[in-house]
Design a protein around this motif. Structure first.
Motif, short mmCIF file in Angstrom:
data_model
loop_
_atom_site.label_atom_id
_atom_site.label_comp_id
_atom_site.label_asym_id
_atom_site.label_seq_id
_atom_site.Cartn_x
_atom_site.Cartn_y
_atom_site.Cartn_z
N LEU A 87 8.49 0.25 10.82
CA LEU A 87 9.10 0.36 12.04
C LEU A 87 8.33 0.56 13.08
N PRO A 88 7.35 1.83 13.03
CA PRO A 88 6.89 1.73 14.31
C PRO A 88 5.82 0.72 14.58
N ALA A 93 0.81 -1.25 -0.09
CA ALA A 93 0.04 0.14 -0.03
C ALA A 93 0.81 1.24 -0.07
N ALA A 94 1.76 1.31 0.80
CA ALA A 94 2.77 2.37 0.76
C ALA A 94 3.41 2.49 -0.68
N SER A 95 3.87 1.56 -1.13
CA SER A 95 4.31 1.63 -2.68
C SER A 95 3.39 2.17 -3.71
N LYS A 149 10.91 5.84 3.50
CA LYS A 149 9.74 6.57 4.07
C LYS A 149 8.90 5.42 4.65
N THR A 150 8.71 4.20 3.80
CA THR A 150 7.98 3.16 4.03
C THR A 150 8.32 2.51 5.39
N THR A 151 9.72 2.40 5.45
CA THR A 151 10.31 1.85 6.86
C THR A 151 10.27 2.64 7.79
N ALA A 152 10.62 3.81 7.73
CA ALA A 152 10.50 4.74 8.89
C ALA A 152 9.35 5.35 9.44
#
Length: 507
Positions: free
Chosen positions: A420-421, A403-405, A413-416
């Motif tokens: 990760l959260p 979904a982020a892609s 940005k997807t990871t951060a």
């Protein structure tokens, strides 16, 4: 009932009253529901009550009832002088309390340790309270500014330069080490018959590379010499570093079109650094140096544990992401690093960091014994944190990244912002469990001549002035209580964070 039909049954008596409902609230309800609701629970409750009686009563009697609370030496804690069976010898703790907290830190300079503890508490408490504002500034002060201030407070000393001088010295020393390795290979090539020509050629190549690097570093070395020959090397170096870094931030950030906020933030940061240097007198030598061999007690325990906890998190996150990377080299390195550090005990890591790490640094560059232990513990804890965090990453559904892609977010940005959260929220118990284990494992640093809280307590037993049968148990009771308070505090705060982050799942 239809007309003409006779009732088959008619009650003649009143229904008897029902018994009152069993009380399930309050203290009595708690006992009835939780402790005495079945035969098995009754037996378990009785056994546990007997165990508590057997354990708690002697403990309270030793620590409080039969304890000795005042005295000048060991004679006050002897049974023949006290007139009864002596429990805890608290005068021993009072006499050695400074050693338990500061180790052998000079007494006139212990205000520096107290100030460091106070600054840490003032910056940590607002960081732990979710509703307080300015978390970004608070985190920057705690994780970046406080370690620097704490170093100059605890260790002392001053500055003879700033970033330009440090980078020049580090690169020059590293290049000198490369050249020395090349020259040793040349000498080895002259002495060895079979592979000598290959060693000689490799040594010549390394020496040539070192010579080329030295020519490239010539302007930086000249600048370093000019700064050191000036009357105020710290301030000139600071101004030069401020100009270079601020200009880079301004240009890489898009210049005036992107706004002046990054440039102002950079200049404000360096102004704060300058004020700190002026207030602490770092340009004039700073505070008297206190060697880390004199540190000890609770000071060493907190320094080692806090440094290990803070440093292990980014190491663990990087290794966890690297182990799931699609780049073979990154994934292989992460797996090898994690398996190596998890495959050796912490004692071996401490010995390696203390006695073998200096062999891998440039010539003329020394690493303090405490710093070596901190590096080893951070890498060791980071390998364990990596596996804990990897478990959280695996719990994130693949649809999150897809979904982020789909909305155009980059991998970073997807990871951060997304992965990760959520991953860290899933593994809070495992992370805090690692923190608690690391806090208790700091007692192992005593094998490399660092006297932590437990080590300082054991060293105090050698004082013949307080050699009594109960001093040993009193010291262990005190250190055990301190360890329990810190570990229990971390555990309870982790539960608070869990409940707060998972509040949406309970609604």
């Amino acid at each position: 009932m239809r007309d003409g039909e006779t009732p088959s049954f008619v009650r003649q008596d009143l229904v008897s009253e029902r018994s009152a409902p069993v009380k399930t609230t309050g203290f009595v309800g708690f006992l009835r529901v939780r402790l005495f609701n079945s035969v098995t629970n009754i037996l378990v409750t009785i056994v546990c009550a007997l165990l508590l009686w057997v354990l708690l009563v002697p403990t309270v009697k030793f620590l409080l009832i039969d304890a000795v609370w005042s005295g000048a030496d060991r004679s006050a804690c002897l049974a023949e002088n006290a007139g009864h069976v002596v429990g805890a010898c608290w005068p021993f703790v009072h006499a050695k309390f400074g050693q338990f907290v500061y180790g052998f830190y000079p007494e006139p300079e212990r205000w520096r340790v107290n100030l460091t503890f106070m600054l840490a508490a003032v910056l940590l408490l607002p960081l732990l309270i979710p509703k307080l504002p300015a978390k970004g500034l608070n985190a920057s002060l705690f994780f970046i500014a406080l370690p620097i201030v704490a170093f100059f407070l605890l260790y002392g000393g001053g500055l003879d330069g700033f970033a330009v001088s440090w980078i020049s010295a580090l690169l020059t020393g590293f290049n000198a080490s490369i050249g020395e390795v090349g020259r040793k290979l040349v000498l080895a090539g002259d002495a060895v018959a079979v592979i000598g020509p290959f060693l000689w050629l490799a040594g010549k190549l390394i020496v040539g590379i070192s010579t080329a690097i030295s020519w490239v570093l010539t302007p930086l070395v000249w600048l370093h010499i000019s700064i050191q020959s000036s009357g105020r090397p710290v301030w000139i170096d600071l101004l030069l570093t401020t100009a270079i870094i601020s200009a880079l931030i301004f240009m890489l950030g898009g210049g005036a079109r992107a706004g002046w906020r990054p440039l102002l933030a950079s200049l404000t940061t360096f102004v704060g650094i300058g004020l700190l240097i002026a207030v602490m007198g770092l340009d004039r030598g700073g505070l008297p140096v206190v060697d880390t061999r004199l540190w000890g007690g609770l000071l060493i325990t907190l320094v080692v544990s806090v440094t290990g906890i803070v440093a292990s998190m980014p190491i663990g996150i990087g290794l966890a992401l690297g182990r799931r990377s699609t780049i073979p080299l990154v994934r292989t390195f992460s797996i090898a690093f994690i398996e190596f550090w998890r495959g050796v005990p912490l004692i071996t890591v401490l010995f390696f960091a203390t006695y073998m790490l200096p062999l891998f640094v440039p010539t003329g560059f020394t690493i303090d014994g405490l710093v070596r232990a901190l590096i080893g513990i951070s890498l060791f804890a980071g390998a364990y944190q990596a596996e804990v965090i990897r478990g959280g990453l695996m719990a994130i559904p693949r649809g999150q990244t897809e979904a982020a892609s789909a909305v155009g977010l980059t991998w970073w940005k997807t990871t951060a912002l997304i992965v990760l959260p959520q991953a860290l929220r899933h593994v809070i118990p495992g992370i805090v469990n690692s923190f608690i284990g690391l806090f208790k494992d700091t007692s192992l640093v005593s094998i490399v001549a660092l006297f932590d809280l437990l080590g300082s307590m054991r060293a105090s037993f050698s004082d013949p002035l307080w050699a009594t049968p109960s001093s040993l148990f009193t010291g262990f009771a005190l250190t055990g209580t301190i360890y329990f308070v810190f570990c229990f505090g971390m555990s309870r705060y982790s539960l608070f964070v869990e409940h707060r982050l998972n509040a949406h799942q309970r609604n």
